[in-house]
Motif scaffolding. Structure first.
Motif, mmCIF file in Angstrom:
data_model
loop_
_atom_site.group_PDB
_atom_site.id
_atom_site.type_symbol
_atom_site.label_atom_id
_atom_site.label_comp_id
_atom_site.label_asym_id
_atom_site.label_seq_id
_atom_site.Cartn_x
_atom_site.Cartn_y
_atom_site.Cartn_z
ATOM 1 N N LYS A 71 0.740 -1.471 0.208
ATOM 2 C CA LYS A 71 -0.266 0.169 -0.316
ATOM 3 C C LYS A 71 1.186 1.249 0.431
ATOM 4 N N ILE A 72 2.149 1.602 0.876
ATOM 5 C CA ILE A 72 2.960 2.359 1.302
ATOM 6 C C ILE A 72 3.244 2.808 -0.554
ATOM 7 N N LEU A 73 3.586 1.391 -1.317
ATOM 8 C CA LEU A 73 4.243 1.221 -2.316
ATOM 9 C C LEU A 73 3.828 2.472 -3.475
ATOM 10 N N LYS A 74 2.285 1.938 -3.430
ATOM 11 C CA LYS A 74 1.098 2.069 -4.490
ATOM 12 C C LYS A 74 0.382 3.759 -4.436
ATOM 13 N N GLU A 75 1.413 4.377 -3.386
ATOM 14 C CA GLU A 75 0.750 5.644 -2.832
ATOM 15 C C GLU A 75 1.628 6.269 -3.695
ATOM 16 N N ILE A 76 3.392 5.939 -3.909
ATOM 17 C CA ILE A 76 3.691 6.872 -4.837
ATOM 18 C C ILE A 76 3.755 6.968 -6.125
ATOM 19 N N PRO A 77 3.687 7.387 -7.166
ATOM 20 C CA PRO A 77 2.883 7.767 -8.248
ATOM 21 C C PRO A 77 3.787 7.320 -9.314
ATOM 22 N N GLU A 78 5.124 6.916 -9.340
ATOM 23 C CA GLU A 78 6.060 5.732 -10.234
ATOM 24 C C GLU A 78 5.189 4.196 -10.118
ATOM 25 N N TYR A 79 4.613 3.965 -9.115
ATOM 26 C CA TYR A 79 4.437 2.583 -9.043
ATOM 27 C C TYR A 79 3.208 2.925 -9.446
ATOM 28 N N GLU A 80 1.684 3.713 -8.580
ATOM 29 C CA GLU A 80 0.477 3.593 -9.254
ATOM 30 C C GLU A 80 0.539 3.602 -11.083
ATOM 31 N N GLU A 81 1.373 4.391 -11.951
ATOM 32 C CA GLU A 81 2.252 4.431 -13.083
ATOM 33 C C GLU A 81 2.329 2.767 -13.638
ATOM 34 N N ALA A 82 3.006 1.935 -13.127
ATOM 35 C CA ALA A 82 3.355 0.634 -13.297
ATOM 36 C C ALA A 82 2.066 -0.177 -12.897
ATOM 37 N N VAL A 83 1.261 -0.054 -11.701
ATOM 38 C CA VAL A 83 0.196 -0.436 -11.660
ATOM 39 C C VAL A 83 -0.425 -0.556 -12.641
ATOM 40 N N LYS A 84 -0.993 0.623 -13.631
ATOM 41 C CA LYS A 84 -1.298 0.383 -14.620
ATOM 42 C C LYS A 84 -1.626 -0.515 -15.956
ATOM 43 N N ILE A 85 -0.061 -0.718 -16.230
ATOM 44 C CA ILE A 85 0.590 -1.285 -17.895
ATOM 45 C C ILE A 85 0.621 -2.952 -16.579
ATOM 46 N N GLY A 86 0.382 -3.704 -15.101
ATOM 47 C CA GLY A 86 0.476 -4.239 -14.750
ATOM 48 C C GLY A 86 2.016 -4.904 -14.122
ATOM 49 N N ALA A 87 2.738 -3.727 -13.794
ATOM 50 C CA ALA A 87 3.988 -3.960 -13.706
ATOM 51 C C ALA A 87 4.306 -3.653 -12.453
ATOM 52 N N GLY A 88 3.353 -3.437 -11.266
ATOM 53 C CA GLY A 88 2.902 -2.550 -9.902
ATOM 54 C C GLY A 88 4.081 -3.152 -9.218
ATOM 55 N N PRO A 89 4.088 -3.515 -8.159
ATOM 56 C CA PRO A 89 4.711 -3.783 -6.811
ATOM 57 C C PRO A 89 4.147 -5.087 -6.699
ATOM 58 N N THR A 90 4.347 -6.372 -6.338
ATOM 59 C CA THR A 90 4.214 -7.834 -6.355
ATOM 60 C C THR A 90 4.756 -8.668 -5.228
ATOM 61 N N ILE A 91 4.189 -9.279 -4.280
ATOM 62 C CA ILE A 91 4.784 -9.949 -3.286
ATOM 63 C C ILE A 91 5.292 -11.308 -4.473
ATOM 64 N N VAL A 92 6.271 -12.108 -4.302
ATOM 65 C CA VAL A 92 7.417 -12.774 -4.744
ATOM 66 C C VAL A 92 7.221 -13.983 -4.005
ATOM 67 N N VAL A 93 7.434 -13.508 -2.022
ATOM 68 C CA VAL A 93 7.757 -14.442 -1.785
ATOM 69 C C VAL A 93 7.221 -13.781 -0.068
ATOM 70 N N GLY A 94 5.951 -15.392 0.212
ATOM 71 C CA GLY A 94 5.763 -14.520 1.601
ATOM 72 C C GLY A 94 4.138 -14.336 0.899
ATOM 73 N N ASP A 95 2.779 -13.437 1.728
ATOM 74 C CA ASP A 95 1.784 -12.994 1.267
ATOM 75 C C ASP A 95 1.218 -11.798 1.863
ATOM 76 N N LYS A 96 0.272 -11.087 1.622
ATOM 77 C CA LYS A 96 0.100 -9.604 2.052
ATOM 78 C C LYS A 96 -0.136 -9.657 3.352
ATOM 79 N N LYS A 97 -0.715 -10.996 4.772
ATOM 80 C CA LYS A 97 -1.037 -11.451 5.523
ATOM 81 C C LYS A 97 0.165 -10.757 7.169
ATOM 82 N N ARG A 98 1.576 -12.015 6.000
ATOM 83 C CA ARG A 98 2.080 -11.827 6.464
ATOM 84 C C ARG A 98 2.571 -10.494 7.463
#
Length: 316
Positions: free
Chosen positions: A200-227
């Protein structure tokens, strides 16, 4: 600004934002000076004088007179032959392009990429890995990267810039230092409880917000969001990916989550085996953030910025 002034400013901002701290960087510069003074006259001819003031071998003026006045910059994450042609085409169409500014190193800066990886040992020490262990696990990885760089066509893009007479520079580790410090400070301040909170913190930053729009935003590759996030290590500087052996040491040192730009599969599996959460914030988005922090410094001096090649421009 003159080209040399831009170069010096980028290096200075890199040092100011170096995770190791200015005191440690000053030690490195002092050692470089001592090494130079101990060389014989014929050996000094081969010494890279830039190392006496710039601790980042992947950041260099690649072509052009350092005294050239720069008013308009075309900047991209990668400046390769295609981007050089874009710069020349813009000139043909009446747009002023005084400098091609890359993030990723080319030319002699690409040759020297491996050398900045030594800083990773000291960063690992900051996060609790004993320095002797950190240096030991990094040594073979640095050698591996150095060997991998040897057969590359290092000067391909630089030669193209030379043919068209367009100055060229790359700023790599200073920009990576800036994004690392920016994110580490932000995450430390917000003190996220879970991995999802970091996203959530990352997605509030404009560069990452823009990356989300093309499917290249922040991604969890080990673990999950509840950890639980635990101690968070923003791992985005030091040349390129470090040793896969670092994950077990970081886990022992208490690191719970790593936020990085990218990760290889072998490294990801080691993180998973050692129960370290890994968030890949996004390569181009993270590089854009780092470069934007540098470009903002140039813009303050009146330099006009155009971007290409994956660089999402956000002024702050």
């Amino acid at each position: 600004m003159k080209l040399k002034e831009m170069y010096d400013l980028a290096v200075r901002k890199g040092i100011e934002n170096d995770p190791r701290g200015k005191k440690e960087v000053d030690k490195i510069l002092k050692k470089a000076q001592q090494s130079f003074e101990e060389l014989k006259d014929d050996e000094k001819k081969e010494f890279d004088i830039e190392k006496l003031a710039n601790p980042y071998s992947d950041t260099r003026i690649l072509f052009g007179d350092p005294e050239t006045e720069i008013k308009n910059v075309l900047s991209g994450i990668d400046i390769e032959v295609g981007e050089v042609l874009i710069g020349d085409r813009l000139r043909e169409k009446g747009r002023q392009v005084d400098l091609l500014l890359a993030h990723h190193p080319e030319g002699k800066a690409l040759v020297g990429l491996y050398d900045v990886m030594n800083m990773q040992s000291e960063i690992l020490e900051i996060f609790g890995v004993p320095i002797n262990i950190a240096e030991g696990i990094m040594a073979s990885r640095i050698s591996e990267v150095k060997r991998g760089l040897l057969p590359l066509n290092h000067n391909k893009a630089v030669d193209a810039a030379r043919i068209f007479g367009i100055p060229m520079m790359c700023i790599h580790t200073p920009a990576d230092n800036m994004v690392t410090t920016f994110l580490q400070n932000l995450i430390n301040k917000k003190d996220p409880e879970t991995v999802g909170d970091i996203i959530k913190i990352l997605k509030e930053i404009p560069e990452y917000e823009e990356a989300v729009k093309i499917g290249a935003g922040p991604t969890i590759v080990v673990g999950d969001k509840k950890r639980k996030a635990g101690k968070v290590f923003v791992d985005m500087t030091g040349g390129t990916g470090g040793s896969e052996d670092a994950f077990s040491k970081l886990a022992t040192a208490g690191v719970g989550t790593i936020v990085g730009m990218h990760i290889g599969e072998k490294h990801r599996k080691e993180a998973e085996k050692n129960h370290i959460n890994v968030i890949i914030a996004g390569h181009m988005a993270s590089d854009s953030l780092g470069m934007n922090l540098v470009l903002d410094e140039f813009a303050k001096q009146g330099v006009e910025i155009m971007t290409c090649a994956g660089l999402t421009r956000v002024a702050r």
